[in-house]
Scaffold this active site. Structure first.
Site, PDB file in Angstrom:
ATOM      1  N   HIS A 129       0.773  -1.542  -0.225  1.00 16.52           N
ATOM      2  CA  HIS A 129       0.223  -0.127   0.180  1.00 16.52           C
ATOM      3  C   HIS A 129       1.043   0.855  -0.070  1.00 16.52           C
ATOM      4  O   HIS A 129       0.643   2.110   0.705  1.00 16.52           O
ATOM      5  CB  HIS A 129      -0.514  -0.040   1.026  1.00 16.52           C
ATOM      6  CG  HIS A 129      -2.068  -0.523   0.974  1.00 16.52           C
ATOM      7  ND1 HIS A 129      -2.735  -1.833   0.073  1.00 16.52           N
ATOM      8  CD2 HIS A 129      -2.515  -1.648   2.079  1.00 16.52           C
ATOM      9  CE1 HIS A 129      -3.598  -2.455   0.121  1.00 16.52           C
ATOM     10  NE2 HIS A 129      -3.702  -2.407   1.426  1.00 16.52           N
ATOM     11  N   HIS A 200      -9.766   2.148   0.036  1.00 16.10           N
ATOM     12  CA  HIS A 200     -10.203   0.635   1.269  1.00 16.10           C
ATOM     13  C   HIS A 200     -11.019   0.612   2.090  1.00 16.10           C
ATOM     14  O   HIS A 200     -10.676   0.408   2.912  1.00 16.10           O
ATOM     15  CB  HIS A 200      -8.306   0.150   1.989  1.00 16.10           C
ATOM     16  CG  HIS A 200      -7.874  -0.893   2.257  1.00 16.10           C
ATOM     17  ND1 HIS A 200      -8.335  -1.241   3.229  1.00 16.10           N
ATOM     18  CD2 HIS A 200      -6.606  -1.535   1.887  1.00 16.10           C
ATOM     19  CE1 HIS A 200      -7.727  -2.789   2.892  1.00 16.10           C
ATOM     20  NE2 HIS A 200      -6.731  -2.673   2.176  1.00 16.10           N
ATOM     21  N   GLU A 337     -11.060  -3.609  -3.065  1.00 10.79           N
ATOM     22  CA  GLU A 337     -10.961  -2.402  -3.512  1.00 10.79           C
ATOM     23  C   GLU A 337     -10.063  -3.066  -5.220  1.00 10.79           C
ATOM     24  O   GLU A 337      -9.701  -3.955  -6.328  1.00 10.79           O
ATOM     25  CB  GLU A 337      -9.084  -2.699  -3.143  1.00 10.79           C
ATOM     26  CG  GLU A 337      -8.806  -3.012  -2.015  1.00 10.79           C
ATOM     27  CD  GLU A 337      -8.222  -3.670  -1.085  1.00 10.79           C
ATOM     28  OE1 GLU A 337      -6.855  -3.555  -1.240  1.00 10.79           O
ATOM     29  OE2 GLU A 337      -8.100  -4.267  -0.009  1.00 10.79           O
TER      30      GLU A 337
END
Ligand code: BGC
Length: 373
Positions: A129, A200, A337
């Site tokens: 991420h 997210h 996602e």
């Protein structure tokens, strides 16, 4: 002055009309970052009373209130009441915008134009991420748009978290009167770079903090997925879902097969995988549908992206207390996602995530809410 009931009502109708036109109704304080900068929270409402609250810290969707089949509103995303909660619990990335590269990059490095780039190892040997200070931990510049949208801009400097090129990311949230949370992403760079942006949010269509998500019924428009190794890095194979617990081509409860003795489920501790979406073209297409029988709430996910990471909150363990002091136990939220496949910078056979100067990364995700009786 004497005001009749009908007079009051028409005043209310007038007000609600104004709010529908200017959905980004409010800006409020959301606390201070350790360096003293102030974060803000923006409230978007649509004509049906659906409400999204979004902060400029990480572009986080803090709350999202939608009606159930009886018309009762509930907040269906996991998160915290204040900025402090997000600062203290960054691990789950609740509701945040993720970048520069959402999901994992194997061995925390990649080669671009013959040069090796090292990015932070924040997930074992891998990068997750966007690194230790990804876009989820940045204060974005917010602008309330005349059409009710909220525009967030973040300029990521050349070399930030190891990524090449100054990347300007612009994300616009809209809450439409069709009960859609629409997210438009744009990014440009002054050097060749890689980019993969997503949101997210963790959903629980019964309401955040109201138990697990195992009874939610999921359909995913994909006949293949990307199996992973023990670090959750795709092996490169695009494997058929047929005959496996990964087959959501027909509506199936999340919990129906999640405990099966399947090697991939063991590696993910549940579902934590990328599905290879069946696509007709490059436009906005339905990737998934989720229905929660007791509330009747339905979520549809539309995307232009090639992949969908479906994550069932396997790492939630009850140690986090969220909004209203409710405990977020194991598998009490799921994320969908929309994105490119994980580790694409190291997988030449996967669709490319390279962005070059002069090009524009543009993608839209829609989370659409409805009910079935
Ligand atoms: C990943 C999970 C991770 C979660 C929170 C998801 O996108 O797939 O493995 O635990 O994000 O970081």
């Amino acid at each position: 002055m004497f005001v009749t009931t009908s007079g009051l009502m028409s005043f209310a109708v007038l007000l609600s009309g104004v709010f529908a036109l200017h959905a980004a109704t409010k800006e409020g304080d959301f606390g201070k970052l350790p360096d003293g900068r102030a974060a803000h929270i923006y409230t978007l409402v649509n004509k049906g009373g659906v409400e999204a609250r979004i902060t400029d810290y990480g572009g986080i969707v803090v709350s999202l209130k939608t009606p159930d089949k009886r018309g009762a509103m509930a907040d269906i995303v996991l998160g915290f009441d204040s900025l402090d909660g997000y600062l203290k619990n960054p691990g789950p990335y609740f509701g945040a915008l993720i970048g520069r590269y959402a999901n994992r990059i194997g061995q925390a490095k990649f080669v671009l134009d013959g040069k090796t780039y090292n990015v932070p190892k924040n997930d074992g040997a891998n990068s997750l991420h966007g690194g230790t200070q990804g876009f989820d931990k940045r204060l974005w510049t917010a602008k309330m748009l005349p059409d009710g949208g909220l525009e967030l801009t973040y300029v990521s400097k050349d070399g930030e978290e190891g990524y090449p090129g100054t990347l300007t990311a612009i994300v616009v949230y809209h809450l439409t009167d069709a009960n859609e949370l629409r997210i438009d992403y744009t990014a440009t760079s002054d050097k060749d770079t890689v980019v993969n942006l997503t949101n997210h949010s963790y959903f629980n269509l019964k309401g955040a903090g109201s138990g697990d998500i195992l009874g939610h019924i999921v359909t995913i428009n994909a006949d293949r997925y990307t199996p992973v190794d023990s670090g959750l890095i795709p092996t490169g194979e695009l494997r058929s879902v047929t005959g496996t617990p990964f087959d959501f081509q027909k509506a199936t409860a999340i919990g129906a097969r999640i405990e099966q003795a399947d090697e991939q489920l063991k590696l993910g501790k549940g579902y934590d995988h990328n599905w290879v979406l069946k696509r007709k073209g490059d436009g906005l297409e339905v990737a998934a549908r989720v229905e929660e029988p007791s509330s009747g709430r339905v979520l549809e996910v539309l995307t232009m992206q090639p992949g969908l990471q479906f994550y069932t909150g396997n790492f939630l363990d009850g140690t986090i207390k969220g909004k209203g002091n409710l405990v977020y136990a194991h598998r009490t939220g799921f994320a969908m996602e929309t994105q490119h496949y994980p580790d694409s910078p190291n997988k030449p056979a996967f669709p490319s995530v390279v962005l070059k100067p002069g090009q524009s990364y543009k993608t839209t995700t829609v989370y659409r809410f409805s009910v079935v009786k």
